[in-house]
Enzyme design. Structure first.
Site, mmCIF file in Angstrom:
data_model
loop_
_atom_site.group_PDB
_atom_site.id
_atom_site.type_symbol
_atom_site.label_atom_id
_atom_site.label_comp_id
_atom_site.label_asym_id
_atom_site.label_seq_id
_atom_site.Cartn_x
_atom_site.Cartn_y
_atom_site.Cartn_z
ATOM 1 N N GLU A 33 -0.383 -5.389 9.095
ATOM 2 C CA GLU A 33 0.115 -6.020 8.044
ATOM 3 C C GLU A 33 -0.697 -7.022 7.546
ATOM 4 O OE1 GLU A 33 2.917 -4.980 6.765
ATOM 5 O OE2 GLU A 33 3.214 -3.453 8.513
ATOM 6 N N HIS A 48 -2.876 -5.425 5.129
ATOM 7 C CA HIS A 48 -2.520 -4.972 3.660
ATOM 8 C C HIS A 48 -2.740 -6.315 2.838
ATOM 9 C CE1 HIS A 48 -0.669 -1.349 4.395
ATOM 10 N NE2 HIS A 48 0.036 -1.660 5.236
#
Length: 67
Positions: free
Chosen positions: A26, A29
């Site tokens: 994450e 990202h």
């Protein structure tokens, strides 16, 4: 991981093993990095065995069976 919560207060979270991978995924990202960018080859694409072990262990902890 060090971060700020919604109120701007500092928080620190510790992650290991599969949970750490999720946090890294994450975070990547946010930096514009995709899962495929980290792969050396497509033969390492699957991690289903590790995923199954992680969730089996997590279910055991929730039932008070330790971990």
């Amino acid at each position: 991981m060090r971060a700020l919560d919604r109120k701007g207060d500092r928080i620190e979270l510790r992650a290991r093993n599969f949970s750490a991978r999720i946090v890294q995924h994450e975070t990547d990202h946010l930096d514009g990095v995709l899962f495929f960018d980290r792969m050396k080859g497509f033969e390492s694409l699957t991690f289903l065995d590790e995923y199954a072990r992680y969730w089996a262990k997590a279910r055991g902890r929730r039932r008070g069976l330790g971990g």
